[in-house]
Design a protein around this motif. Sequence first.
Motif, PDB file in Angstrom:
ATOM      1  N   LEU A 100      73.118  20.327  46.389  1.00  0.00           N
ATOM      2  CA  LEU A 100      74.095  20.907  47.305  1.00  0.00           C
ATOM      3  C   LEU A 100      74.433  19.900  48.394  1.00  0.00           C
ATOM      4  O   LEU A 100      73.555  19.215  48.909  1.00  0.00           O
ATOM      5  CB  LEU A 100      73.539  22.180  47.952  1.00  0.00           C
ATOM      6  CG  LEU A 100      73.270  23.351  47.021  1.00  0.00           C
ATOM      7  CD1 LEU A 100      72.521  24.456  47.750  1.00  0.00           C
ATOM      8  CD2 LEU A 100      74.564  23.875  46.420  1.00  0.00           C
ATOM      9  N   HIS A 145      80.355  26.465  52.778  1.00  0.00           N
ATOM     10  CA  HIS A 145      80.922  27.567  51.995  1.00  0.00           C
ATOM     11  C   HIS A 145      79.860  28.634  51.702  1.00  0.00           C
ATOM     12  O   HIS A 145      80.165  29.840  51.709  1.00  0.00           O
ATOM     13  CB  HIS A 145      81.521  27.050  50.692  1.00  0.00           C
ATOM     14  CG  HIS A 145      82.752  26.231  50.884  1.00  0.00           C
ATOM     15  ND1 HIS A 145      83.904  26.725  51.454  1.00  0.00           N
ATOM     16  CD2 HIS A 145      83.020  24.938  50.574  1.00  0.00           C
ATOM     17  CE1 HIS A 145      84.828  25.784  51.494  1.00  0.00           C
ATOM     18  NE2 HIS A 145      84.308  24.685  50.966  1.00  0.00           N
ATOM     19  N   LEU A 146      78.635  28.220  51.452  1.00  0.00           N
ATOM     20  CA  LEU A 146      77.571  29.188  51.197  1.00  0.00           C
ATOM     21  C   LEU A 146      77.274  30.033  52.437  1.00  0.00           C
ATOM     22  O   LEU A 146      76.963  31.225  52.318  1.00  0.00           O
ATOM     23  CB  LEU A 146      76.304  28.489  50.700  1.00  0.00           C
ATOM     24  CG  LEU A 146      76.395  27.950  49.274  1.00  0.00           C
ATOM     25  CD1 LEU A 146      75.161  27.105  48.948  1.00  0.00           C
ATOM     26  CD2 LEU A 146      76.567  29.075  48.267  1.00  0.00           C
ATOM     27  N   SER A 178      81.157  35.965  47.834  1.00  0.00           N
ATOM     28  CA  SER A 178      81.538  34.765  47.078  1.00  0.00           C
ATOM     29  C   SER A 178      82.856  34.198  47.579  1.00  0.00           C
ATOM     30  O   SER A 178      83.703  34.929  48.089  1.00  0.00           O
ATOM     31  CB  SER A 178      81.687  35.100  45.593  1.00  0.00           C
ATOM     32  OG  SER A 178      80.484  35.602  45.073  1.00  0.00           O
ATOM     33  N   TYR A 218      81.357  29.642  45.024  1.00  0.00           N
ATOM     34  CA  TYR A 218      80.182  29.706  45.894  1.00  0.00           C
ATOM     35  C   TYR A 218      79.767  31.163  45.986  1.00  0.00           C
ATOM     36  O   TYR A 218      80.609  32.054  46.057  1.00  0.00           O
ATOM     37  CB  TYR A 218      80.527  29.167  47.288  1.00  0.00           C
ATOM     38  CG  TYR A 218      80.850  27.703  47.279  1.00  0.00           C
ATOM     39  CD1 TYR A 218      79.835  26.759  47.375  1.00  0.00           C
ATOM     40  CD2 TYR A 218      82.160  27.256  47.143  1.00  0.00           C
ATOM     41  CE1 TYR A 218      80.120  25.401  47.348  1.00  0.00           C
ATOM     42  CE2 TYR A 218      82.459  25.903  47.112  1.00  0.00           C
ATOM     43  CZ  TYR A 218      81.439  24.986  47.216  1.00  0.00           C
ATOM     44  OH  TYR A 218      81.722  23.644  47.176  1.00  0.00           O
ATOM     45  N   THR A 219      78.474  31.408  45.989  1.00  0.00           N
ATOM     46  CA  THR A 219      78.017  32.783  46.019  1.00  0.00           C
ATOM     47  C   THR A 219      76.657  32.901  46.696  1.00  0.00           C
ATOM     48  O   THR A 219      75.846  31.984  46.623  1.00  0.00           O
ATOM     49  CB  THR A 219      78.020  33.377  44.596  1.00  0.00           C
ATOM     50  OG1 THR A 219      77.763  34.768  44.663  1.00  0.00           O
ATOM     51  CG2 THR A 219      77.062  32.675  43.691  1.00  0.00           C
ATOM     52  N   CYS A 265      79.614  32.770  52.356  1.00  0.00           N
ATOM     53  CA  CYS A 265      79.176  33.765  51.372  1.00  0.00           C
ATOM     54  C   CYS A 265      78.142  34.702  51.968  1.00  0.00           C
ATOM     55  O   CYS A 265      78.185  35.917  51.726  1.00  0.00           O
ATOM     56  CB  CYS A 265      78.604  33.080  50.131  1.00  0.00           C
ATOM     57  SG  CYS A 265      79.809  32.135  49.188  1.00  0.00           S
ATOM     58  N   ALA A 312      77.803  27.299  42.845  1.00  0.00           N
ATOM     59  CA  ALA A 312      76.790  26.955  43.838  1.00  0.00           C
ATOM     60  C   ALA A 312      76.308  28.254  44.473  1.00  0.00           C
ATOM     61  O   ALA A 312      77.125  29.077  44.893  1.00  0.00           O
ATOM     62  CB  ALA A 312      77.364  26.022  44.899  1.00  0.00           C
ATOM     63  N   TYR A 313      74.995  28.456  44.503  1.00  0.00           N
ATOM     64  CA  TYR A 313      74.473  29.717  45.022  1.00  0.00           C
ATOM     65  C   TYR A 313      73.402  29.482  46.071  1.00  0.00           C
ATOM     66  O   TYR A 313      72.705  28.479  46.075  1.00  0.00           O
ATOM     67  CB  TYR A 313      73.945  30.606  43.893  1.00  0.00           C
ATOM     68  CG  TYR A 313      72.908  29.963  43.007  1.00  0.00           C
ATOM     69  CD1 TYR A 313      71.562  29.925  43.375  1.00  0.00           C
ATOM     70  CD2 TYR A 313      73.261  29.397  41.785  1.00  0.00           C
ATOM     71  CE1 TYR A 313      70.614  29.346  42.553  1.00  0.00           C
ATOM     72  CE2 TYR A 313      72.317  28.812  40.961  1.00  0.00           C
ATOM     73  CZ  TYR A 313      70.994  28.794  41.355  1.00  0.00           C
ATOM     74  OH  TYR A 313      70.051  28.208  40.542  1.00  0.00           O
ATOM     75  N   ASP A 364      79.102  22.124  50.622  1.00  0.00           N
ATOM     76  CA  ASP A 364      78.649  23.289  49.857  1.00  0.00           C
ATOM     77  C   ASP A 364      77.973  24.291  50.790  1.00  0.00           C
ATOM     78  O   ASP A 364      78.229  25.499  50.723  1.00  0.00           O
ATOM     79  CB  ASP A 364      77.648  22.893  48.772  1.00  0.00           C
ATOM     80  CG  ASP A 364      78.246  22.102  47.632  1.00  0.00           C
ATOM     81  OD1 ASP A 364      79.456  22.208  47.364  1.00  0.00           O
ATOM     82  OD2 ASP A 364      77.460  21.360  46.987  1.00  0.00           O
ATOM     83  N   GLY A 424      71.837  24.949  43.345  1.00  0.00           N
ATOM     84  CA  GLY A 424      71.175  25.900  44.213  1.00  0.00           C
ATOM     85  C   GLY A 424      69.736  26.046  43.774  1.00  0.00           C
ATOM     86  O   GLY A 424      69.332  25.447  42.781  1.00  0.00           O
ATOM     87  N   THR A 448      85.052  25.395  42.285  1.00  0.00           N
ATOM     88  CA  THR A 448      83.675  25.838  42.491  1.00  0.00           C
ATOM     89  C   THR A 448      83.686  27.266  43.000  1.00  0.00           C
ATOM     90  O   THR A 448      84.476  27.606  43.880  1.00  0.00           O
ATOM     91  CB  THR A 448      82.944  24.943  43.510  1.00  0.00           C
ATOM     92  OG1 THR A 448      82.877  23.610  43.003  1.00  0.00           O
ATOM     93  CG2 THR A 448      81.523  25.437  43.782  1.00  0.00           C
TER      94      THR A 448
END
Length: 171
Positions: free
Chosen positions: A12, A19-20, A40, A90-91, A23, A112-113, A16, A150, A88
């Motif tokens: 990550l 954005h996470l 997400s 993101y979640t 989320c 990406a989580y 990233d 992730g 991507t």
Amino acid sequence: MTTTDGTLGTDLTEDDLRHLRRCVELAREALDAGDGPFGSVLVTAEGRVVGEDRNREHSTGDDTRHPEFELARLAATALTPDERATATVYTSGEHCPMCSAAHAWVGLGRIAYAASTAQLVGWHRGWGLPAAPVSPLAVQDVAPGVVVAGPAPSLEDEVRALHEAAARHTS
């Protein structure tokens, strides 16, 4: 901690993580609305946010109203196949099997989580919650061609707290 290649040690990047964090904010909104704490965001390779959503399964009475599924639908109509392949999702929590399948069928790129399926299952088991009606499979068990990144250790405590609050509410 950022490594010399710009990642956070779990594939990550700082971008990233930004954005996470969004989320996780969406997951909090879902929890506040009485839904499961998942959120997400769909982002193009150029960094444009195409859409965002949160769980709405309880507020709509439809257990399929997961944000990852909604964003897959959005991507199918709003992005070209090439844009989808490089986007991507993101979640806050790794995709469930339903959402993993939708992601792959639509041809979306990377996921990406913040928290993994294994983490979520472990937390739920520790709180004595019943198993989900669907096997808890990792994304790559359902969609082996999808690249995943992730979990995000810096967000683990916050995501866990959201799920713990949801568990207390449903108990």
